[in-house]
Design a protein around this motif. Structure first.
Motif, PDB file in Angstrom:
ATOM      1  N   MET B   1      32.709  45.394  37.230  1.00 35.53           N
ATOM      2  CA  MET B   1      32.888  46.102  38.501  1.00 35.53           C
ATOM      3  C   MET B   1      33.404  45.150  39.566  1.00 35.53           C
ATOM      4  SD  MET B   1      32.603  49.209  39.117  1.00 35.53           S
ATOM      5  CE  MET B   1      32.682  50.337  40.479  1.00 35.53           C
ATOM      6  N   GLN B   2      32.701  44.000  39.634  1.00 34.35           N
ATOM      7  CA  GLN B   2      33.109  42.964  40.584  1.00 34.35           C
ATOM      8  C   GLN B   2      34.563  42.576  40.373  1.00 34.35           C
ATOM      9  OE1 GLN B   2      31.018  41.822  42.889  1.00 34.35           O
ATOM     10  NE2 GLN B   2      32.573  40.511  43.803  1.00 34.35           N
ATOM     11  N   GLN B   3      34.922  42.466  39.094  1.00 31.81           N
ATOM     12  CA  GLN B   3      36.290  42.045  38.773  1.00 31.81           C
ATOM     13  C   GLN B   3      37.316  43.077  39.221  1.00 31.81           C
ATOM     14  OE1 GLN B   3      35.994  41.196  34.618  1.00 31.81           O
ATOM     15  NE2 GLN B   3      36.014  38.977  34.956  1.00 31.81           N
ATOM     16  N   ILE B   4      36.923  44.353  39.077  1.00 29.87           N
ATOM     17  CA  ILE B   4      37.861  45.409  39.495  1.00 29.87           C
ATOM     18  C   ILE B   4      38.108  45.305  40.990  1.00 29.87           C
ATOM     19  CG2 ILE B   4      38.172  47.907  39.713  1.00 29.87           C
ATOM     20  CD1 ILE B   4      36.545  48.191  37.145  1.00 29.87           C
ATOM     21  N   PHE B   5      37.006  45.113  41.756  1.00 30.88           N
ATOM     22  CA  PHE B   5      37.160  44.990  43.207  1.00 30.88           C
ATOM     23  C   PHE B   5      38.000  43.777  43.566  1.00 30.88           C
ATOM     24  CE2 PHE B   5      33.362  47.794  43.726  1.00 30.88           C
ATOM     25  CZ  PHE B   5      34.050  48.781  44.419  1.00 30.88           C
ATOM     26  N   ASN B   6      37.718  42.685  42.880  1.00 33.87           N
ATOM     27  CA  ASN B   6      38.490  41.471  43.134  1.00 33.87           C
ATOM     28  C   ASN B   6      39.966  41.706  42.879  1.00 33.87           C
ATOM     29  OD1 ASN B   6      36.512  39.851  44.042  1.00 33.87           O
ATOM     30  ND2 ASN B   6      36.038  38.927  42.046  1.00 33.87           N
ATOM     31  N   PHE B   7      40.233  42.405  41.771  1.00 30.24           N
ATOM     32  CA  PHE B   7      41.616  42.697  41.420  1.00 30.24           C
ATOM     33  C   PHE B   7      42.275  43.541  42.506  1.00 30.24           C
ATOM     34  CE2 PHE B   7      44.659  45.652  39.558  1.00 30.24           C
ATOM     35  CZ  PHE B   7      45.547  44.768  38.981  1.00 30.24           C
ATOM     36  N   LEU B   8      41.530  44.576  42.964  1.00 30.78           N
ATOM     37  CA  LEU B   8      42.083  45.466  43.986  1.00 30.78           C
ATOM     38  C   LEU B   8      42.377  44.705  45.260  1.00 30.78           C
ATOM     39  CD1 LEU B   8      40.022  48.765  43.605  1.00 30.78           C
ATOM     40  CD2 LEU B   8      42.362  48.308  42.903  1.00 30.78           C
ATOM     41  N   ILE B   9      41.434  43.836  45.670  1.00 26.74           N
ATOM     42  CA  ILE B   9      41.623  43.110  46.925  1.00 26.74           C
ATOM     43  C   ILE B   9      42.761  42.114  46.789  1.00 26.74           C
ATOM     44  CG2 ILE B   9      40.518  41.435  48.468  1.00 26.74           C
ATOM     45  CD1 ILE B   9      37.872  42.970  47.861  1.00 26.74           C
ATOM     46  N   LYS B  10      42.813  41.470  45.640  1.00 25.14           N
ATOM     47  CA  LYS B  10      43.842  40.464  45.442  1.00 25.14           C
ATOM     48  C   LYS B  10      45.239  41.079  45.443  1.00 25.14           C
ATOM     49  CE  LYS B  10      44.776  36.740  42.297  1.00 25.14           C
ATOM     50  NZ  LYS B  10      44.718  36.491  40.860  1.00 25.14           N
ATOM     51  N   ASN B  11      45.348  42.249  44.858  1.00 21.82           N
ATOM     52  CA  ASN B  11      46.673  42.864  44.730  1.00 21.82           C
ATOM     53  C   ASN B  11      46.886  44.014  45.695  1.00 21.82           C
ATOM     54  OD1 ASN B  11      47.890  41.407  42.489  1.00 21.82           O
ATOM     55  ND2 ASN B  11      46.134  42.192  41.343  1.00 21.82           N
TER      56      ASN B  11
END
Lengths: 169, 275
Positions: B1-11
């Motif tokens: 979940m954390q990774q998905i958010f990180n991905f969204l914020i990063k991109n």
């Protein structure tokens, strides 16, 4: 900060009025109308947030689309140009352009002309590909891109020379 | 979940860009199809107002030409009307004799015209308030202009004859040979008449007029002259280049045409198809 917003708002409206009232009336050889509104995308402050930048570019394109009945072609081309601007800046001004406190309007003419050339190629190819929207008309797309691109190039260069505040050398 | 958010914020910039580009592409595709669902069009009050102001300035430069055209047209109509010409012109004028010809004509001003692209549109300064509906035909003094496709309250958008989606019923004057009139996107002065059978007599210089089968335009409206005719598909059909009478690069005044019997004709046509 407020000054920056006012500056850009005025530029947004002024370029739109210039585009719609004057540039779109030129009809040189029947179809050549320079696209000066992309000057806004080039001059937008570098350090500002990119979300707002992309949204503004989209808005600018959509306004052009409503006046020209081109669906979303201007919007896609302009938002793409806005998205690709950091890449173009990196190519033209070198890797560290952000740290150099660069202002496009004050940059040397040769650098700006290179940036403008790249920007017009990206924007016009995409724009006319979407406006014509037919793979069998690639030659016509290229013809429009070339002829209108040259007109845009000349017009935006004139605007740049009029408004650039380069330091006297 | 954390990774998905990180991905969204990063991109997030990329994602926003893709979203906006996608929306723009949908608008573009919609605009290129002959359907009345395009979102982005020039008939809104704001856009129309600006186009009207702009054209009110630029139309001054064409006043001489425009006046000459209107004078010629007036002369033509005078001749037609003869001594019946005592009727006052109102905002909607019933052409000729209303019981004979069911066509009503509304005068309008073209406030935007474009002919450089493959799908061109015009904007005129009358709309739903003046009872304009979709699918009404639009003509000028010299010939046909297009078909209304989007109606705003005070402005309407017209599909120009210079649009790859348009296909109009046309015929060769003096015969009953009909064909469909299309535009191939090249010259704003030329259109093509297609599906004309091989046995039809086609002579260079023949006049092309709107067909009897057209429900959008009254019959016998001038379109152009035959410039060139070639047999295609192993000589089974003609493809005719039509030189337009109307200079599509310079239009000022237009007339929107309402066919009183349109609904009735459509009902009957639908009956045929159902059975």
């Amino acid at each position: 900060m407020n000054n920056v917003i006012v500056h850009n708002a005025v530029r947004f409206v002024a370029l739109l009025i210039l585009q719609l009232f004057f540039m779109d009336q030129i009809n040189f050889l029947g179809y050549i109308n320079p696209m000066v509104y992309i000057f806004f995308v080039l001059l937008f402050p570098l350090e500002n947030n990119r979300w707002g930048f992309l949204l503004l570019a989209f808005l600018l394109g959509i306004i052009m689309d409503t006046f020209q009945d081109t669906g979303g072609a201007h919007a896609v081309a302009t938002v793409t140009l806005a998205f690709m601007r950091p890449l173009l800046l990196k190519l033209v001004y070198g890797q560290g352009y952000l740290t150099k406190n660069l202002k496009i309007i004050q940059s040397p003419l040769d650098r700006f002309l290179l940036l403008l050339l790249l920007a017009i190629v990206v924007h016009h190819v995409l724009l006319f590909a979407l406006v014509i929207f037919n793979t069998s008309q690639i030659l016509y797309i290229l013809k429009l891109t070339l002829s209108i691109g040259i007109a845009s190039y000349i017009m935006i260069t004139i605007l740049f020379l009029l408004f650039s505040k380069r330091k006297e050398q | 979940m954390q990774q998905i958010f990180n991905f969204l914020i990063k991109n997030r910039n990329l994602l926003l860009y893709l979203l906006l580009a996608f929306i723009g592409l949908i608008f573009t595709v919609q605009n290129h199809s002959y359907h009345r669902n395009s979102f982005i069009h020039s008939t809104g009050a704001f856009t129309g107002y600006f186009l009207e102001k702009q054209s009110s300035v630029s139309s001054y430069f064409d006043l001489d030409d425009e006046n000459q055209l209107l004078r010629e047209e007036n002369a033509k109509l005078r001749m037609l009307l003869g001594d019946q010409a005592d009727s006052l012109l109102s905002s909607s004028v019933v052409f000729y004799n209303s019981s004979k010809t069911p066509f009503e004509v509304f005068p309008a001003r073209v406030i935007k015209n474009r002919y450089a692209y493959r799908d061109n549109f015009l904007t005129i300064d009358i709309g739903a308030q003046e009872d304009i509906k979709e699918d009404m035909g639009v003509i000028t003094t010299n010939g046909i202009l297009g078909v209304v496709d989007k109606v705003g309250s005070r402005y309407s958008r017209v599909i120009s004859v210079l649009n790859s989606e348009i296909s109009l019923n046309a015929q060769i004057k003096g015969t009953n040979t009909i064909g469909s009139l299309t535009w191939n996107g090249n010259s704003p002065y030329l259109m093509n008449l297609e599906d004309v059978p091989r046995l039809a007599k086609v002579v260079k210089g023949d006049t092309i007029i709107t067909g009897q089968q057209s429900t959008t335009f009254p019959p016998d409206i001038l379109i152009g002259v035959v410039k060139d005719a070639q047999l295609i598909d192993n000589g089974s059909r003609y493809k005719i280049d039509v030189q337009l009478f109307n200079d599509m690069t310079n239009v000022g005044t237009a007339y929107v045409i309402r066919n009183r019997d349109l609904e009735e004709i459509q009902e009957i046509n639908n009956l045929e198809e159902d059975e």
